[in-house]
Structure formats: structure tokens, C-alpha cells
Design a protein around this motif. Structure first.
Motif, PDB file in Angstrom:
ATOM      1  N   LYS A  28      65.353  49.057   1.502  1.00  0.00           N
ATOM      2  CA  LYS A  28      64.834  47.798   2.056  1.00  0.00           C
ATOM      3  C   LYS A  28      65.172  47.608   3.534  1.00  0.00           C
ATOM      4  O   LYS A  28      64.308  47.268   4.350  1.00  0.00           O
ATOM      5  CB  LYS A  28      65.366  46.613   1.233  1.00  0.00           C
ATOM      6  N   ILE A  31      62.958  49.184   6.388  1.00  0.00           N
ATOM      7  CA  ILE A  31      61.524  48.895   6.512  1.00  0.00           C
ATOM      8  C   ILE A  31      61.315  47.918   7.674  1.00  0.00           C
ATOM      9  O   ILE A  31      61.264  46.700   7.495  1.00  0.00           O
ATOM     10  CB  ILE A  31      60.943  48.327   5.192  1.00  0.00           C
ATOM     11  N   THR A  37      56.621  56.573   8.053  1.00  0.00           N
ATOM     12  CA  THR A  37      56.731  56.739   6.597  1.00  0.00           C
ATOM     13  C   THR A  37      57.401  58.075   6.264  1.00  0.00           C
ATOM     14  O   THR A  37      58.069  58.195   5.241  1.00  0.00           O
ATOM     15  CB  THR A  37      55.356  56.600   5.923  1.00  0.00           C
ATOM     16  N   ILE A  40      61.080  57.327   6.291  1.00  0.00           N
ATOM     17  CA  ILE A  40      61.448  56.590   5.072  1.00  0.00           C
ATOM     18  C   ILE A  40      61.589  57.567   3.902  1.00  0.00           C
ATOM     19  O   ILE A  40      62.541  57.496   3.115  1.00  0.00           O
ATOM     20  CB  ILE A  40      60.393  55.504   4.748  1.00  0.00           C
ATOM     21  N   ILE A  70      54.075  56.548  -0.268  1.00  0.00           N
ATOM     22  CA  ILE A  70      54.174  55.364   0.588  1.00  0.00           C
ATOM     23  C   ILE A  70      52.758  54.974   1.007  1.00  0.00           C
ATOM     24  O   ILE A  70      52.064  55.750   1.673  1.00  0.00           O
ATOM     25  CB  ILE A  70      55.088  55.629   1.800  1.00  0.00           C
ATOM     26  N   LYS A  72      50.231  52.171   2.673  1.00  0.00           N
ATOM     27  CA  LYS A  72      50.216  51.074   3.639  1.00  0.00           C
ATOM     28  C   LYS A  72      48.861  50.368   3.675  1.00  0.00           C
ATOM     29  O   LYS A  72      47.825  51.041   3.703  1.00  0.00           O
ATOM     30  CB  LYS A  72      50.530  51.684   5.016  1.00  0.00           C
ATOM     31  N   LEU A  87      55.173  52.344  11.002  1.00  0.00           N
ATOM     32  CA  LEU A  87      54.947  50.966  10.557  1.00  0.00           C
ATOM     33  C   LEU A  87      54.939  50.034  11.751  1.00  0.00           C
ATOM     34  O   LEU A  87      55.671  50.251  12.723  1.00  0.00           O
ATOM     35  CB  LEU A  87      56.031  50.541   9.570  1.00  0.00           C
ATOM     36  N   ILE A  95      56.249  51.305  -1.675  1.00  0.00           N
ATOM     37  CA  ILE A  95      57.049  52.521  -1.835  1.00  0.00           C
ATOM     38  C   ILE A  95      57.203  52.767  -3.333  1.00  0.00           C
ATOM     39  O   ILE A  95      57.672  51.896  -4.070  1.00  0.00           O
ATOM     40  CB  ILE A  95      58.406  52.404  -1.121  1.00  0.00           C
ATOM     41  N   PHE A 112      56.743  46.001   0.421  1.00  0.00           N
ATOM     42  CA  PHE A 112      57.647  45.528   1.473  1.00  0.00           C
ATOM     43  C   PHE A 112      56.798  44.937   2.593  1.00  0.00           C
ATOM     44  O   PHE A 112      55.722  45.455   2.910  1.00  0.00           O
ATOM     45  CB  PHE A 112      58.473  46.696   2.030  1.00  0.00           C
ATOM     46  N   VAL A 114      56.466  44.209   6.565  1.00  0.00           N
ATOM     47  CA  VAL A 114      56.992  44.692   7.850  1.00  0.00           C
ATOM     48  C   VAL A 114      56.862  43.546   8.850  1.00  0.00           C
ATOM     49  O   VAL A 114      55.741  43.188   9.239  1.00  0.00           O
ATOM     50  CB  VAL A 114      56.218  45.931   8.338  1.00  0.00           C
TER      51      VAL A 114
END
Ligand code: MF3
Ligand code: CO
Length: 256
Positions: A28, A31, A37, A40, A70, A72, A87, A95, A112, A114
Motif C-alpha cells: 500500500k 502506491i 508498475t 511495484i 497490475i 490501471k 503511475l 493489484i 488502490f 493514486v
């Protein structure tokens, strides 16, 4: 054939589910605008392999090249992490973590935010989460399986969102994907009843626009045809005599 899990299986699935949840809590704080990504994915991989000493269920699955998925904004699912994909403020990102511990699979995903996101993005995520939670809350021994999809469909459509049809939840245990397949809409099939000891995922994918999707040339990335936002939440659920247990429940998460 739907496999009913025994006490040992349930114990192992509880352990696998807990680790899956821990990965989503761990990630968490990373992010934020500017991270890619790919980075991550690296952080999740390091945690799964080096801290937990287990493996990702994604890597190598039908040739999948990374350790997490991941996805988006207008990506529905199976987004391949990339160092080129950074991001930015206002993005929403799913995720999806799938791991194997002692031969048993754990599978869970969440959205999540951003930075600061639009009201539409927040509403889409909140409604998708609500549809998952409300469908989990009705799970118990002898419930017709179709009621799960019916509940999700009612909530999504009341809010003028659409449900992706091509992907569904799935039984899980010593296999990544097994019966029963859990649709996120009502198929009016009353033949399958939930039984104590079944374990499956529920993982609705809900679009702000139309339900139609397409697959990118990379053979993995699934996007909305109309470029509308898409959200997904996923948990691994055990059916019990009086209800359910969310095996991938995160610390501080309440099914409200
Ligand atoms: N985690 C996905 C699921 O919920 C499956 C991803 S398969 C992968 O079933 F290869 F794309 F990782
Ligand atoms: Co799944």
C-alpha cells in the motif's frame, strides 16, 4: 467435480490466504505518483520470495512473465507490470496477488487510489468493493451458487455500471483454478448449491461504461473497448455451516 476441502486443506488455505493478504497490505505505501508498475511487481516479488520464502502463482502460469497482475484505469485485468508504465495522480490500479504456499494457492486483489481520484473513479471502486462484500455476506451451506452473481449484478446495475462476462471467480485449493466457476451475474442455474468446505474466489470486474473488452497484442492485457474505467476486488472464501470465512481478509479489513 467440486472438491470439498478437509480440515488439513482448510488449515493450509488459511495460511496461504493470510500471506496473500499480507502482500496487499505491505504494498500500500508504495502506491504513489511516479512509481512504475514494474517496480511495484519487484517489491511484491521480493516480499513473496525473500521474506516469505514462497512463490508467485502467476509467474510461468501459461507463460505469464511477471509475479503479479497490475491493471490501471481502463485495464480490466491481467495487466503485465512494466518499468515504462508509471503511475500518476488520479489513476486507479488493481493489484492481483496469487501465491503458492505448501502446494496450496491464495488469490486476492484490490484497488488502490493514486493521489486524488475523480468522483467517478472512487464511486466505481466503492461499488465494486460493495458488490464483493454483499455477495460474500450471503455465502453459507446450501445457498444456490447463482445467488452470488445475482447479488453482484443487482448492485452494479443499480449504479448503471456493467459487469465483465468473460472472467469469473473459481474454486481454489491445490489447483489455481478449479470448479465451481463463480459467475458475477445471474445465469438462472439452480443446480449447484454451496457446501460446507468449498473454497472459491469471488472477483467481480465492473466497468464504468459498457461491458465489452478486448485483449492487447501481448496476449494478456484485457482492456475495456470503450476505454471506460474498470475496477476489481477479489477474495478467497471458505463456505461454513452458518456462513463464510474470508481467508484473504486483511488486517484492519471489515466486511461491512
Ligand atoms: N489472479 C488471477 C485470478 O484471479 C489469475 C491471473 S493469471 C496470470 O484468477 F497469469 F495472469 F497471473
Ligand atoms: Co482468481
Amino acid at each position: 467435480m467440486i472438491i470439498i476441502k478437509n480440515e488439513f486443506d482448510i488449515k493450509q488455505m488459511t495460511i496461504a490466504g493470510k500471506i496473500t493478504a499480507q502482500v496487499l497490505n505491505m504494498i500500500k505505501k508504495y502506491i504513489v505518483p511516479g512509481i512504475s508498475t514494474g517496480e511495484i511487481d519487484d517489491i511484491c516479488k521480493d516480499y513473496i520470495y525473500n521474506k516469505k520464502k514462497i512463490v508467485s502463482a502467476c509467474f510461468g502460469y501459461q507463460g505469464y512473465p511477471k509475479y503479479t497482475c497490475i491493471s490501471k484505469n481502463n485495464t480490466v485485468c491481467h495487466g503485465i507490470p512494466s518499468y515504462k508504465e508509471k503511475l500518476k495522480n488520479g489513476d486507479i490500479v488493481n493489484i492481483d496477488i496469487s501465491i503458492i504456499k505448501n502446494g496450496y494457492f491464495g488469490d486476492s486483489s484490490k484497488m488502490f487510489f493514486v493521489g486524488k481520484c475523480s468522483n467517478l473513479a472512487k464511486k466505481l471502486c466503492n461499488i465494486t468493493k460493495k458488490s464483493l462484500y454483499e455477495s460474500i455476506k450471503i455465502v453459507k451451506h446450501n445457498l444456490p451458487l447463482r445467488k452470488i452473481g445475482k447479488k453482484i449484478q443487482k448492485i452494479a446495475e443499480k449504479n448503471k455500471f456493467s459487469i465483465v462476462r468473460e472472467y469469473c471467480g473459481h474454486g481454489i485449493g491445490k489447483n489455481f483454478h478449479e470448479e465451481p466457476y463463480v459467475l458475477h451475474y445471474d445465469n438462472h442455474d439452480n443446480t449447484i448449491l454451496l457446501k460446507q468446505g468449498m473454497i472459491f474466489t469471488i472477483e467481480p470486474m465492473i466497468n464504468a461504461g459498457k461491458k465489452d473488452i478486448y485483449c492487447e497484442k501481448d496476449k494478456w492485457t484485457i482492456k475495456t473497448k470503450d476505454n471506460s474505467l474498470s475496477a476489481q476486488y477479489e477474495h478467497t472464501i471458505l463456505v461454513t455451516q452458518n456462513g463464510y470465512k474470508v481467508l484473504t481478509l486483511r488486517k484492519n479489513e471489515k466486511i461491512l
